[in-house]
Design an enzyme around this catalytic site. Structure first.
Site, PDB file in Angstrom:
ATOM      1  N   GLU A 287       0.816  -1.221   0.000  1.00  0.00           N
ATOM      2  CA  GLU A 287       0.000   0.000   0.000  1.00  0.00           C
ATOM      3  C   GLU A 287       0.847   1.267   0.000  1.00  0.00           C
ATOM      4  O   GLU A 287       0.513   2.255  -0.650  1.00  0.00           O
ATOM      5  CB  GLU A 287      -0.972   0.006   1.190  1.00  0.00           C
TER       6      GLU A 287
ATOM      7  N   HIS B 145     -11.774  -5.750   7.842  1.00  0.00           N
ATOM      8  CA  HIS B 145     -12.572  -5.618   6.620  1.00  0.00           C
ATOM      9  C   HIS B 145     -13.866  -4.842   6.844  1.00  0.00           C
ATOM     10  O   HIS B 145     -14.744  -4.858   6.008  1.00  0.00           O
ATOM     11  CB  HIS B 145     -12.920  -7.002   6.066  1.00  0.00           C
TER      12      HIS B 145
END
Ligand SMILES: Cc1ncc(C[n+]2csc(CCOP(=O)(O)OP(=O)(O)O)c2C)c(N)n1
Ligand SMILES: [Mg+2]
Lengths: 374, 327
Positions: free
Chosen positions: B63, B132
């Site tokens: 990322e 999540h």
């Protein structure tokens, strides 16, 4: 801590050309250099050192919050700095004052940043694509890799037109090699085969932590695990720094993918003006590296080639003039207008910035009004 | 000429991204699994096949690398749109977002722009494992130099993603992942609206409900129940988290005198806290009750079997409405 069998060198510490099998492919790149170009190497090293010494003094006298010395690393910087072409992009860390100068940055612009007048200091587009300093260790390696991906998308490698082909060179230190961002940059560079040279100045220390804490293998071996060729050079030899970088940048521009150069050098000064190196390193070590000084070495080489003393005297005089000019212009620097704080946070209008700027103006004006009323 | 089509938010985003890619050759998509797979939520489905691997890039799994190289690409004149696979995986990129992306225009004294969009599927309601279901928007709203928005409908998603890409400032684009699938009408001719505008989605007179993203469907449900019980509720979709478009909010509060804010994110030091403080300051004499916040608890997002307890639902919102009306 010093040179190894793998260390490429063109100039011995005494300033004599080294002719070896390993250096043979680099020598022709040096032979192409004109006398004027060689003199320029010396000039930039000497003038930047004088600037560095002056800036150290200015900091001690309270004229800057911090100074980051470059002393000792001039050859690594000047050689590689001259190897990049004007259309290439250079992403520095924060110690690359000699390269900044080569790309057209005014030394005083570096001072402005460390004096607390700006977080940046110049527009890279006006300075031959020399980007602004990055203080977060290793972050710029990803920006450089992204830029190189952009060059590739533009189709500006291996075009057959040397004026159009472009590459990126990114500078970072031995401490930075431990940052995730540098590893991620190597991953992206390898994956996209970016036109890019990773130039590591291994100055043996990350503040007080020796390079042995960052890596138990020589750092030039690190990129091979990523599929990127790496070499180790004597970073105090301006000729190999030039030639190795020239070759790597030519390869990058011609579409052969990323390259990695580890330049072994030494930070002669403190990490910054806030540091005390006597707490962590020995006098012997310092003396060992001072004997390998890049400027003395290259001056011996030039003298050996017949350069006259007048040239050296002229350069020294120019260095002294530059230093006093920097001092004079530093003392003349004003304080930026307060509105600057709000004006460049966003490129497009933003209500909070407008409101807070107005609030501050009204607040400050309220004191004037009070004064007037009395 | 409106071209109304019914589609889910994931498809509306796909259509918006496709239009942006088609209109401007400098627009690029980057992220993990966004190529042949079309992203884990299929938002980029078919785009690599249409625009090629150079413009729709499956990146290495990193990322910080995605955001950091997007910054370099933006410096090189591109307009990258990065997909972060899930809310909880944005943190490896947090440093590049907050210390670099957000501040580079400022660091350059305004001489460069940073037209980068970070798309973040966020929020709960999908019964997923840890990392999540989070709502990390406050971290980014707190950072100067970033803009943050979150659509709640397919139509808004369609035009807002295009406006975000057109912005010369970095935009954090929070996509309420539980709303990817429900369909809504999208006007494909929509364009040129201001990105940072809140919107009254249901008019009412007694209490104002305010939220963003997936919270909107909860607020509308609560308003419906309240209406059946005789209480008239106004619902506002915040849409922009930073900056906040206060005018419609203040106008509504001046009318109703009561404001209840709802969000999935924890309430402590949150977007709701900020709005509560500002509304209190700006509409103090119009308020009949304190501004009340309904939020996720100040705990880590719980295991999936407890998420319905954690996430504000219509009952918790209505409980707050009752408390506001009791003053
Ligand atoms: C992410 C980050 N952590 C810590 C620091 C504080 N810091 C500034 S310079 C430095 C050492 C860097 O060493 P190296 O990469 O070898 O570069 P050098 O200073 O030797 O040129 C540290 C730890 C920082 N600037 N950024
Ligand atoms: Mg170092």
């Amino acid at each position: 801590m010093s040179y190894t069998e793998a260390t490429l060198q063109l100039l011995s510490p005494e300033g004599r050309l080294v002719e070896s099998d390993a250096s043979a492919e680099y020598l022709p790149l040096i032979q192409q250099l004109t006398d004027q170009q060689l003199r320029e190497f010396h000039r930039v090293m000497v003038v930047t050192r004088a600037f560095d010494v002056e800036a150290t003094n200015l900091q001690r006298q309270g004229q800057m919050g911090l100074w980051v010395p470059s002393m000792g690393q001039e050859a690594a910087q000047v050689g590689s700095g001259f190897a990049a072409r004007p259309q290439d992009h250079v992403f520095p860390a924060y110690r690359e004052h000699a390269i900044a100068h080569i790309r057209g940055v005014d030394y005083v612009d570096i001072v402005r940043m460390l004096r607390g007048l700006t977080h940046g200091g110049w527009d890279p587009r006006e300075k031959n694509n020399f980007h602004i300093y990055t203080l977060v260790i290793g972050s710029q390696s990803l920006h450089a890799t992204g830029y190189a991906m952009g060059i590739q998308l533009d189709g500006d490698t291996n075009t057959g037109d040397p004026e159009r082909d472009r590459a990126v060179i990114v500078y970072f230190g031995d401490g930075a090699t431990s940052q995730g961002d540098v590893s991620e940059a190597l991953v992206f560079a390898a994956s996209y085969q970016t036109p890019e040279v990773f130039f590591l100045q291994n100055n043996q220390w990350a503040i007080s932590v020796p390079v042995s804490t960052q890596s138990r293998t020589p750092l030039y071996l690190r990129p091979s695990g990523f599929g990127i060729p790496g070499i180790q050079i004597d970073g105090n030899d301006v000729l190999i720094s030039y030639a190795a970088t020239r070759k790597a940048m030519d390869e990058a521009r011609s579409g052969q993918g990323p390259r990695f150069i580890e330049a072994l050098t030494y930070r002669i000064g403190a990490h910054t003006s806030s540091d005390d190196p006597t707490k962590y390193r020995t006098q012997e070590e310092l003396e060992h590296w001072m004997a390998l000084d890049p400027i003395t070495r290259f001056a011996s080489y030039l003298r050996g080639r017949g350069e006259g003393e007048e040239f050296f005297r002229d350069v020294d005089a120019e260095a002294a003039d530059t230093a006093s000019d920097v001092r004079r212009r530093t003392l003349e620097l004003g304080i930026p207008p307060v509105e600057n704080m709000f004006d460049n946070v966003y490129s497009e209008p933003h209500p909070l910035m407008q409101q807070q700027k107005q609030w501050l103006a009204d607040y400050e004006a309220s004191f004037d009004a009070e004064g007037a009323a009395e | 000429m409106s071209e109304l089509q019914s589609m889910p938010m994931a498809k509306a985003l796909n259509a918006g991204l496709r239009k942006a890619l088609a209109d401007d050759p400098k627009v690029l998509l980057m992220g993990e699994d966004i190529g042949p797979l079309g992203g884990v939520f299929r938002v980029t489905e078919g785009l690599q096949a249409e625009f090629g691997k150079q413009r729709v890039m499956d990146t290495p799994l990193a990322e910080s690398g995605i955001v950091g190289t997007a910054i370099g690409l933006a410096l090189a004149g591109y307009r990258p749109v990065c997909e972060i696979q899930f809310d909880g995986f944005i943190y490896p990129g947090f440093d590049q977002i907050t210390s670099q992306l957000a501040k580079l225009t400022n660091r350059h004294d305004g001489t460069i722009t940073m037209p980068v969009v970070i798309r973040v599927p966020y929020g709960g309601h999908i019964g997923a494992v840890e990392h999540h279901q989070e709502s990390p928007e406050a971290y980014f709203a707190h950072t100067a130099g970033l803009r943050s928005v979150s659509p709640s409908t397919p139509h808004d998603a369609y035009w807002m993603i295009q406006e975000a890409i057109a912005s010369n400032d970095p935009v954090m684009f929070f996509e309420p992942k539980s709303r990817y699938w429900p369909k809504g009408d999208v006007d494909l001719s929509e364009s040129g609206r201001p990105l940072h505008s809140s919107r009254v989605v249901r008019e009412g007179t007694e209490v104002t409900l305010l939220g963003h993203g997936a919270m909107l469907s909860v607020l509308l449900q609560a308003a419906e129940i309240a209406a059946a019980e005789g209480t008239s509720i106004e619902v506002i979709d915040l849409r922009s988290i930073s900056p906040i478009d206060y005018d419609p909010i203040l106008a509504s509060v001046r009318k109703t005198g009561r404001l209840v804010l709802a969000q999935e994110a924890p309430g402590f030091v949150s977007v709701g806290s900020e709005i509560a403080a500002t509304v209190t300051e700006k509409a103090f004499y119009s308020l009949e009750a304190p501004v009340i916040r309904v939020a996720g608890f100040d705990t880590p997002f719980p295991p999936a079997k407890l998420e319905t307890v954690y996430l504000p639902d219509a009952d918790r919102v209505l409980d707050a409405v009752d408390r506001a009306l009791a003053y």
